[in-house]
Design a protein around this motif. Structure first.
Motif, mmCIF file in Angstrom:
data_model
loop_
_atom_site.group_PDB
_atom_site.id
_atom_site.type_symbol
_atom_site.label_atom_id
_atom_site.label_comp_id
_atom_site.label_asym_id
_atom_site.label_seq_id
_atom_site.Cartn_x
_atom_site.Cartn_y
_atom_site.Cartn_z
ATOM 1 N N THR A 258 0.860 -1.196 0.000
ATOM 2 C CA THR A 258 0.000 0.000 0.000
ATOM 3 C C THR A 258 0.891 1.239 0.000
ATOM 4 O OG1 THR A 258 -1.509 -1.247 1.421
ATOM 5 C CG2 THR A 258 -1.911 1.123 1.234
ATOM 6 N N PRO A 259 0.594 2.233 -0.866
ATOM 7 C CA PRO A 259 1.408 3.466 -0.834
ATOM 8 C C PRO A 259 1.363 4.090 0.560
ATOM 9 C CG PRO A 259 -0.112 3.457 -2.709
ATOM 10 C CD PRO A 259 -0.460 2.261 -1.871
ATOM 11 N N LYS A 260 2.523 4.562 1.019
ATOM 12 C CA LYS A 260 2.613 5.037 2.405
ATOM 13 C C LYS A 260 1.655 6.184 2.712
ATOM 14 C CE LYS A 260 7.150 3.438 3.636
ATOM 15 N NZ LYS A 260 8.559 3.737 3.706
ATOM 16 N N ASP A 261 1.399 7.026 1.722
ATOM 17 C CA ASP A 261 0.516 8.159 2.022
ATOM 18 C C ASP A 261 -0.930 7.703 2.231
ATOM 19 O OD1 ASP A 261 0.037 7.504 -0.584
ATOM 20 O OD2 ASP A 261 0.279 9.541 -1.389
ATOM 21 N N GLN A 262 -1.198 6.432 1.960
ATOM 22 C CA GLN A 262 -2.558 5.909 2.219
ATOM 23 C C GLN A 262 -2.597 4.996 3.452
ATOM 24 O OE1 GLN A 262 -3.958 3.967 -1.396
ATOM 25 N NE2 GLN A 262 -3.146 5.670 -2.621
ATOM 26 N N TRP A 263 -1.505 4.913 4.157
ATOM 27 C CA TRP A 263 -1.464 3.979 5.289
ATOM 28 C C TRP A 263 -2.438 4.360 6.395
ATOM 29 C CZ3 TRP A 263 4.195 2.344 6.915
ATOM 30 C CH2 TRP A 263 4.700 1.459 5.940
ATOM 31 N N ASN A 264 -3.222 3.356 6.810
ATOM 32 C CA ASN A 264 -3.968 3.436 8.068
ATOM 33 C C ASN A 264 -3.558 2.180 8.814
ATOM 34 O OD1 ASN A 264 -5.719 3.452 10.185
ATOM 35 N ND2 ASN A 264 -7.543 2.944 8.978
ATOM 36 N N ILE A 265 -2.719 2.321 9.830
ATOM 37 C CA ILE A 265 -2.156 1.109 10.456
ATOM 38 C C ILE A 265 -3.075 0.523 11.532
ATOM 39 C CG2 ILE A 265 0.204 1.913 9.994
ATOM 40 C CD1 ILE A 265 0.500 2.227 13.096
ATOM 41 N N ILE A 266 -4.141 1.241 11.878
ATOM 42 C CA ILE A 266 -4.992 0.784 12.996
ATOM 43 C C ILE A 266 -5.557 -0.632 12.786
ATOM 44 C CG2 ILE A 266 -7.026 1.343 14.412
ATOM 45 C CD1 ILE A 266 -4.536 3.206 14.749
ATOM 46 N N PRO A 267 -6.090 -0.968 11.596
ATOM 47 C CA PRO A 267 -6.636 -2.338 11.445
ATOM 48 C C PRO A 267 -5.566 -3.426 11.533
ATOM 49 C CG PRO A 267 -7.357 -0.880 9.658
ATOM 50 C CD PRO A 267 -6.283 -0.154 10.393
ATOM 51 N N PHE A 268 -4.296 -3.039 11.393
ATOM 52 C CA PHE A 268 -3.220 -4.034 11.357
ATOM 53 C C PHE A 268 -2.416 -4.093 12.653
ATOM 54 C CE2 PHE A 268 -3.629 -2.259 6.963
ATOM 55 C CZ PHE A 268 -4.371 -3.323 6.463
ATOM 56 N N THR A 269 -2.922 -3.413 13.671
ATOM 57 C CA THR A 269 -2.170 -3.324 14.933
ATOM 58 C C THR A 269 -3.106 -3.459 16.133
ATOM 59 O OG1 THR A 269 -2.460 -0.922 14.969
ATOM 60 C CG2 THR A 269 -0.411 -1.753 13.997
ATOM 61 N N ALA A 270 -2.528 -3.586 17.308
ATOM 62 C CA ALA A 270 -3.250 -3.395 18.571
ATOM 63 C C ALA A 270 -2.458 -2.329 19.317
ATOM 64 C CB ALA A 270 -3.317 -4.688 19.363
ATOM 65 N N VAL A 271 -3.098 -1.206 19.596
ATOM 66 C CA VAL A 271 -2.400 -0.093 20.246
ATOM 67 C C VAL A 271 -2.769 -0.103 21.731
ATOM 68 C CG1 VAL A 271 -1.988 2.394 20.263
ATOM 69 C CG2 VAL A 271 -2.622 1.246 18.125
ATOM 70 N N VAL A 272 -1.774 -0.312 22.577
ATOM 71 C CA VAL A 272 -2.001 -0.403 24.022
ATOM 72 C C VAL A 272 -1.426 0.849 24.685
ATOM 73 C CG1 VAL A 272 -1.419 -1.714 26.120
ATOM 74 C CG2 VAL A 272 -1.794 -2.920 23.952
ATOM 75 N N CYS A 273 -2.259 1.569 25.413
ATOM 76 C CA CYS A 273 -1.761 2.760 26.130
ATOM 77 C C CYS A 273 -2.025 2.581 27.618
ATOM 78 C CB CYS A 273 -2.480 4.028 25.670
ATOM 79 S SG CYS A 273 -2.266 4.387 23.932
ATOM 80 N N VAL A 274 -1.067 2.969 28.438
ATOM 81 C CA VAL A 274 -1.334 3.076 29.873
ATOM 82 C C VAL A 274 -1.628 4.534 30.170
ATOM 83 C CG1 VAL A 274 -0.387 2.934 32.206
ATOM 84 C CG2 VAL A 274 0.064 1.107 30.581
ATOM 85 N N LEU A 275 -2.822 4.790 30.671
ATOM 86 C CA LEU A 275 -3.193 6.118 31.147
ATOM 87 C C LEU A 275 -2.936 6.069 32.646
ATOM 88 C CD1 LEU A 275 -6.573 6.511 29.180
ATOM 89 C CD2 LEU A 275 -4.228 6.816 28.363
ATOM 90 N N PHE A 276 -1.811 6.596 33.043
ATOM 91 C CA PHE A 276 -1.306 6.423 34.406
ATOM 92 C C PHE A 276 -2.325 6.880 35.442
ATOM 93 C CE2 PHE A 276 1.329 7.374 38.078
ATOM 94 C CZ PHE A 276 2.191 6.294 38.084
ATOM 95 N N PRO A 277 -2.502 6.160 36.550
ATOM 96 C CA PRO A 277 -1.741 4.967 36.891
ATOM 97 C C PRO A 277 -2.413 3.634 36.550
ATOM 98 C CG PRO A 277 -2.932 5.741 38.814
ATOM 99 C CD PRO A 277 -3.281 6.678 37.685
ATOM 100 N N ASN A 278 -3.744 3.583 36.470
ATOM 101 C CA ASN A 278 -4.382 2.263 36.564
ATOM 102 C C ASN A 278 -5.238 1.884 35.369
ATOM 103 O OD1 ASN A 278 -6.502 4.074 36.984
ATOM 104 N ND2 ASN A 278 -7.620 2.582 38.213
ATOM 105 N N THR A 279 -5.072 2.600 34.249
ATOM 106 C CA THR A 279 -5.946 2.332 33.111
ATOM 107 C C THR A 279 -5.148 1.841 31.908
ATOM 108 O OG1 THR A 279 -7.492 4.018 33.846
ATOM 109 C CG2 THR A 279 -7.604 3.392 31.518
ATOM 110 N N VAL A 280 -5.631 0.757 31.316
ATOM 111 C CA VAL A 280 -5.076 0.306 30.038
ATOM 112 C C VAL A 280 -6.140 0.549 28.976
ATOM 113 C CG1 VAL A 280 -4.160 -1.635 28.715
ATOM 114 C CG2 VAL A 280 -3.675 -1.474 31.159
ATOM 115 N N PHE A 281 -5.747 1.301 27.962
ATOM 116 C CA PHE A 281 -6.625 1.617 26.834
ATOM 117 C C PHE A 281 -6.108 0.817 25.651
ATOM 118 C CE2 PHE A 281 -7.000 3.936 22.882
ATOM 119 C CZ PHE A 281 -8.295 4.423 22.855
ATOM 120 N N VAL A 282 -6.977 0.038 25.005
ATOM 121 C CA VAL A 282 -6.531 -0.749 23.852
ATOM 122 C C VAL A 282 -7.379 -0.408 22.637
ATOM 123 C CG1 VAL A 282 -5.926 -3.047 23.008
ATOM 124 C CG2 VAL A 282 -6.048 -2.650 25.472
ATOM 125 N N MET A 283 -6.737 0.113 21.591
ATOM 126 C CA MET A 283 -7.415 0.295 20.309
ATOM 127 C C MET A 283 -7.207 -1.003 19.544
ATOM 128 S SD MET A 283 -8.964 1.488 17.766
ATOM 129 C CE MET A 283 -9.562 3.108 18.185
#
Ligand code: FES
Ligand SMILES: [Fe+2]
Length: 384
Positions: A258-283
């Motif tokens: 896929t041409p890079k300028d069209q990249w949407n990586i969200i469907p191909f990944t799992a994005v894990v964020c810690v919202l300090f201190p006790n929350t895990v947010f997963v896209m």
């Protein structure tokens, strides 16, 4: 995730795949076992993180309409959150100013809150509106007897509360640079699908640890997640005390054509964020999960967590509902049957004479960052 970041993160993941590597910390980190079993630390965590805050409560769509309310007791203090008529959020201690009863329970929709004990009534703005047999209390000014207000803020489609009265706070400052990342998901438009509450015999930080490395996927989740996600491969970025870790789905190979300028990586990944201190947010590509972990019982060996599942739209058909139910059930089966039994065994082993430290490898930078951030934040904890 912001578009400009998508290309950078996508390139990084493809490079890690090609080079068979992952984000690396500077060195291996020895984390004291006391981090999970020390009663003094548990006490300081409780005071600083959970009774003082601020902490994330969930996404704004938990309370979409004026009059929607929820009660929340897992920080140790009874909290009442309500969407006020002007659309802003109110947060109060859920304690009647007459003799202290809870004015609301569970969640729902209300124009006012009438205490079940003697029917003192409060508006959604927390003000005391009425009390039966007014003459018996006429000496007490009503205006000073509203529900005790708590600092609350809402931004990027997320809700944050301080469980104790105190100064206002700024979410952008708390997120320390992670805000624009969350903003790009347009979380305001999400729908709250379901929340489940789990109780397990493990330290609350062990719940967070569960999500902070992909090193174990090949082994513990050989039949469940490993066929979907690459093992021992993820990006890592710190945002102050928060963090973001991006794992790659096996489908990420599609990006190469896929041409890079069209990249949407969200469907191909799992994005894990810690919202300090006790929350895990997963896209999770097509939906969002949040995990909120709280100490319970003795504060060391028991925790309670709220697991929430959010979808981009409300399900309008039985088929859509069945799809999300299956997704939620798979998630719960994985953590309930694989991650948490393992973690409970670890928690029990911490009390043995086996070791005073456990080790987070260079391939586990998110774990290192989380535990270093916890230690750095705990004012008053004697560092051994
Ligand atoms: S305790 Fe609430 S009205 Fe009496
Ligand atoms: Fe796991």
């Amino acid at each position: 995730m912001r578009q400009e970041d998508q290309i950078l993160q996508g390139e990084t993941l493809l490079r890690y795949l090609d080079e068979k590597t992952t984000a690396m910390a500077e060195s291996v980190y020895a984390n004291p076992v006391s981090d999970y079993i020390c009663p003094d630390q548990a006490q300081v965590e409780k005071e600083q993180f959970f009774r003082k805050g601020p902490i994330n409560i969930g996404l704004s769509c938990l309370l979409p309409n004026p009059g929607d309310y929820m009660t929340h007791d897992l920080t140790g203090d009874p909290i009442l959150l309500v969407r006020r008529h002007d659309g802003t959020l109110g947060a109060y201690l859920n304690v009647c100013r007459h003799r202290g009863a809870r004015v609301a329970d569970g969640c729902g929709h209300a124009g006012a809150f009438t205490c079940p004990y003697h029917a003192w009534t409060y508006g959604t703005d927390g003000a005391l509106r009425g009390r039966p047999d007014e003459r018996s209390f006429a000496d007490l000014d009503k205006s000073g007897l509203g529900l005790r207000k708590l600092p609350v803020a809402e931004k990027y489609g997320t809700i944050w509360v301080s469980p104790a009265p105190g100064p206002a706070f700024d979410i952008g400052q708390l997120l320390d640079g992670l805000g624009p990342d969350l903003a790009a998901y347009n979380l305001e438009s999400y729908h709250h699908y379901e929340t489940r509450v789990l109780r397990r015999e493990l330290n609350w930080k062990m719940v967070i640890d569960t999500f902070l490395e992909t090193y174990h996927l090949q082994f513990l989740h050989a039949k469940t997640i490993y066929p979907i996600l690459h093992t021992n491969l993820a990006t890592f970025d710190a945002f102050g005390r928060n963090l973001r870790m991006i794992a790659a789905r096996r489908t990420i190979e599609q990006l190469r054509t896929t041409p890079k300028d069209q990249w949407n990586i969200i469907p191909f990944t799992a994005v894990v964020c810690v919202l300090f201190p006790n929350t895990v947010f997963v896209m999770q590509g097509d939906h969002v999960e949040t995990w909120h972990a709280y100490p319970s019982g003795d504060g060391m060996n028991q925790s309670t967590m709220r697991v929430s599942f959010y979808t981009p739209q409300p399900p309008t058909t039985e088929k859509a509902k069945a799809y999300w139910d299956k997704n939620f059930d798979l998630l719960m089966a994985t953590v309930e049957q694989e991650d948490f039994p393992m973690a409970e065994g670890i928690q029990r082993g911490f009390h043995s004479a086996a070791q005073n430290e456990i080790h987070f490898g260079r391939n586990e930078p998110a774990l290192q960052h989380f535990h270093k951030s916890v230690r750095a934040a705990l004012v008053g904890l004697d560092r051994v």
